[in-house]
Design an enzyme around this catalytic site. Structure first.
Site, PDB file in Angstrom:
ATOM      1  N   ASP A   1       0.846  -1.187   0.000  1.00 47.38           N
ATOM      2  CA  ASP A   1       0.000   0.000   0.000  1.00 47.38           C
ATOM      3  C   ASP A   1       0.886   1.242   0.000  1.00 47.38           C
ATOM      4  O   ASP A   1       1.259   1.765   1.044  1.00 47.38           O
ATOM      5  CB  ASP A   1      -0.919   0.007   1.221  1.00 47.38           C
ATOM      6  CG  ASP A   1      -2.067  -0.979   1.079  1.00 47.38           C
ATOM      7  OD1 ASP A   1      -2.149  -1.620   0.023  1.00 47.38           O
ATOM      8  OD2 ASP A   1      -2.864  -1.102   2.014  1.00 47.38           O
TER       9      ASP A   1
ATOM     10  N   GLU B   1     -12.605  -7.040  -0.255  1.00 43.38           N
ATOM     11  CA  GLU B   1     -13.027  -8.439  -0.277  1.00 43.38           C
ATOM     12  C   GLU B   1     -14.160  -8.705   0.707  1.00 43.38           C
ATOM     13  O   GLU B   1     -14.263  -8.063   1.757  1.00 43.38           O
ATOM     14  CB  GLU B   1     -11.836  -9.342   0.056  1.00 43.38           C
ATOM     15  CG  GLU B   1     -10.730  -9.242  -0.969  1.00 43.38           C
ATOM     16  CD  GLU B   1      -9.409  -9.848  -0.498  1.00 43.38           C
ATOM     17  OE1 GLU B   1      -8.599 -10.215  -1.367  1.00 43.38           O
ATOM     18  OE2 GLU B   1      -9.190  -9.936   0.721  1.00 43.38           O
TER      19      GLU B   1
ATOM     20  N   THR C   1      -9.100 -15.046  -5.825  1.00 47.31           N
ATOM     21  CA  THR C   1      -7.662 -14.763  -5.936  1.00 47.31           C
ATOM     22  C   THR C   1      -6.809 -16.030  -5.836  1.00 47.31           C
ATOM     23  O   THR C   1      -7.323 -17.124  -5.775  1.00 47.31           O
ATOM     24  CB  THR C   1      -7.220 -13.777  -4.838  1.00 47.31           C
ATOM     25  OG1 THR C   1      -7.463 -14.390  -3.560  1.00 47.31           O
ATOM     26  CG2 THR C   1      -7.999 -12.485  -4.912  1.00 47.31           C
TER      27      THR C   1
ATOM     28  N   GLU D   1      -8.049 -13.627 -10.217  1.00 47.09           N
ATOM     29  CA  GLU D   1      -6.949 -12.666 -10.115  1.00 47.09           C
ATOM     30  C   GLU D   1      -5.733 -13.410  -9.590  1.00 47.09           C
ATOM     31  O   GLU D   1      -5.863 -14.408  -8.884  1.00 47.09           O
ATOM     32  CB  GLU D   1      -7.283 -11.532  -9.141  1.00 47.09           C
ATOM     33  CG  GLU D   1      -8.429 -10.648  -9.557  1.00 47.09           C
ATOM     34  CD  GLU D   1      -8.730  -9.568  -8.519  1.00 47.09           C
ATOM     35  OE1 GLU D   1      -7.965  -9.461  -7.526  1.00 47.09           O
ATOM     36  OE2 GLU D   1      -9.718  -8.840  -8.699  1.00 47.09           O
TER      37      GLU D   1
ATOM     38  N   LEU E   1      -0.196 -12.457  -6.182  1.00 48.01           N
ATOM     39  CA  LEU E   1       1.100 -11.788  -6.187  1.00 48.01           C
ATOM     40  C   LEU E   1       1.518 -11.505  -7.618  1.00 48.01           C
ATOM     41  O   LEU E   1       1.189 -12.258  -8.523  1.00 48.01           O
ATOM     42  CB  LEU E   1       2.165 -12.691  -5.524  1.00 48.01           C
ATOM     43  CG  LEU E   1       1.940 -13.072  -4.075  1.00 48.01           C
ATOM     44  CD1 LEU E   1       2.889 -14.190  -3.677  1.00 48.01           C
ATOM     45  CD2 LEU E   1       2.128 -11.879  -3.174  1.00 48.01           C
TER      46      LEU E   1
END
Length: 575
Positions: A198, A282, A441, A479, A482
């Site tokens: 972030d 999420e 994910t 998705e 990483l």
């Protein structure tokens, strides 16, 4: 002096964060002023994704708000510029490129690319406009279907309730439209900041943070009193705690304002609305917060049901079940964030999770999450009905300790999934009721790459989710958790995008795949070549009966003719 491509493309990913281990603190986060985050933005947070003496260099599934750390220095992409400019016998025309893209259309799985977290600045303008424009052109040249962008609640409705500033998003979406790229817009009702990668801090709106200061129980809370400001507690979903509106009303008003502002491109350029439902966007509880080193991979996490609104609901559920004594608190023997299942009486093999009390608590805890999703999806479907856009919801790929009986990290996150119980089918069924897409994910991960002492099993988890979505007849999208640029990861994604999940000849094919994320590494020469080849293969799909040599030849040609456009983007970045 003109900036190098490194600095102009690289700057899109924000300021890198050193990958150092944060200091774990036992102090309660309740002492932190929520609104002060706006008054004095937090410095970049440093956190760890390693469990000391257990694993090295591995981290949990990430989300659009949890991209990996870029490293302490940005790579010099001048060699990428040179590579883009070499080995091109003759410039490919735009018509040639469009013919290739048109030939592939309608096959396989379309690929989208996530944009940088700070694509829109705190002043509601497009961040580094020239670099962004050139980068979008490069993505289009790779055959990418479109982009995914976070539309931050904390930016658009920052200053006052009901006052929306769409400035930067209007320009960015128009930019995508000019390049022929589709847009997946994420309604990001969560905070950015506090997780790995972030690079920017975007809190919730100022006025919402002020309300949290006045009533700290609006924030998720663990049993030690730590408050989590990433997302408002679902316990207050329907209560008028935000200047007379409930959180769900605020989310609905935001989505309605988005619809009205972008109605001219809905269903055409904007093709999907991903509705944020929790931390990192999420549908889950913030059970593994990395802020201040509270949690480290692969810890089991902790239940987040100790704000007064969640406890009021628990009390009512216990009384309704004829067990009022179960309503005062969550499990007290479930360990700490960084314990492993066998360290705790509740999660061990024959632990409390299997007891009558355990089944009661876990059913309530997971059902609260599903009802939260139901409420927001009801609003989203009402807002975007007949606009031509699809609605999706993202579910976290929590693969660590998947091989244990209790699946502790999934339980603390709100997924009641154990060795003997499917926790993803109820979620898929809820999404099916609202015609929503199940976005999952960790698609790129392979079991043997993960620490086996933590019994990680991402491949098995992906297959379980694929089966659940098939049973519920809900579309599945994926998705990568990483950023990966190697062919092993690309091959794993290709395989997972079309799974044979029940032994018959019909595979479960994903409706779309979103690649995490546009950053400096993606534009390196070798990575770019592999990425273009990956996109080509995804668009071709498994059902294409071509020999490997033919696929490789076509891929090489596709990479070759796209280079002039990439070169053009690189030149634009140096002026």
């Amino acid at each position: 002096m003109a900036l190098s491509m490194t600095h102009q493309i690289g700057a899109l990913a924000g300021t890198p964060i050193p990958a150092e281990t944060g200091t774990s603190s036992g102090e309660s986060m309740a002492t932190v002023s929520a609104s002060s985050m706006w008054k004095s933005p937090a410095s970049p947070l440093r956190c760890s994704v390693q469990k000391p003496d257990i694993v090295e260099g591995l981290s949990p599934p990430l989300s659009p708000c949890r991209s990996p750390v870029l490293g302490s220095t940005r790579m010099d992409l001048s060699m990428a510029c040179q590579a883009f400019a070499t080995e091109v016998e003759a410039p490919a025309t735009e018509r040639e490129y469009r013919e290739v893209v048109a030939h592939d259309k309608g096959k396989g799985v379309p690929v989208y690319v996530m944009m940088p977290l700070d694509s829109v600045t705190m002043n509601n303008t497009v961040n580094r406009r020239k670099a962004m424009n050139a980068s979008l052109q490069a993505l289009k040249s790779a055959g990418v279907e479109g982009i995914m962008m976070d539309v931050w609640w904390g930016l658009v409705e920052r200053d006052a309730p009901g006052t929306y500033n769409w400035g930067g998003y209007t320009e960015l979406i128009e930019m995508a439209k000019r390049h022929g790229l589709k847009v997946q817009a994420v309604m990001s009702f969560h905070q950015c900041g506090g997780n790995v990668g972030d690079s920017v801090t975007i809190p919730l709106p100022k006025w919402a943070m002020e309300e949290i200061d006045n009533d700290p129980d609006l924030a998720y809370t663990d049993q030690w009193g730590r408050r989590n400001y990433e997302y408002l507690s679902l316990g207050c979903d329907t209560l008028p705690v935000l200047k007379g509106r409930s959180p769900v009303q605020c989310y609905a008003d935001f989505m309605r304002a988005f619809r009205d502002n972008f109605k001219h491109v809905l269903g055409d350029t904007i093709v999907e609305i991903q509705v944020g439902m929790g931390p990192a966007g999420e549908l889950r509880y913030p059970s593994y917060p990395e802020q201040n080193g509270t949690w480290k991979f692969p810890g089991i996490g902790a239940f987040q049901c100790y704000d007064k609104y969640m406890l009021d609901s628990l009390k009512a559920a216990a009384e309704s079940s004829g067990k009022p004594e179960w309503g005062s608190t969550g499990p007290t023997d479930a360990g700490h964030y960084n314990n492993w299942p066998e360290d705790t009486p509740f999660f061990r093999k024959e632990g409390g999770w299997k007891s009558t009390y355990g089944e009661f608590f876990l059913s309530w805890y997971s059902q609260m999450l599903i009802e939260h999703g139901e409420r927001i999806l009801t609003s989203a479907k009402s807002v975007f009905d007949n606009t031509g856009v699809k609605i999706s919801v993202k579910v976290a790929g929590i693969h660590w300790h998947y091989g244990t009986r209790s699946h502790a990290p999934e339980l603390t996150a709100g997924y009641y999934n154990t060795r003997n119980r499917d926790g993803y089918l109820p979620i898929a069924q809820m999404l099916a009721r609202h015609d929503a897409i199940f976005n999952f994910t960790c698609i790129e991960m392979r079991d043997h790459e993960q620490p086996q002492d933590a019994l990680c099993a991402p491949e098995k988890l992906v297959k379980q989710v694929a089966l659940a979505t098939q049973k519920a007849q809900v579309p599945l999208a994926g998705e990568n958790a990483l950023p990966r640029y190697d062919e092993f990861a690309h091959q794993q994604i290709l395989q997972a995008s079309s799974l044979d999940i029940d032994g018959n000849s019909e595979n479960r094919e994903m409706c779309a795949f979103t690649y995490l994320r546009m950053n400096p590494q993606l534009f390196q020469a070798d990575n770019w070549g592999r990425f273009v080849a990956f996109v080509k293969k995804m668009k071709e799909g498994k059902g294409d009966n071509k020999c490997r040599e033919q696929v490789e030849r076509e891929t090489e040609h596709f990479v070759h003719i796209s280079r002039p456009l990439v070169q053009e983007a690189a030149v634009a970045l140096t002026h």
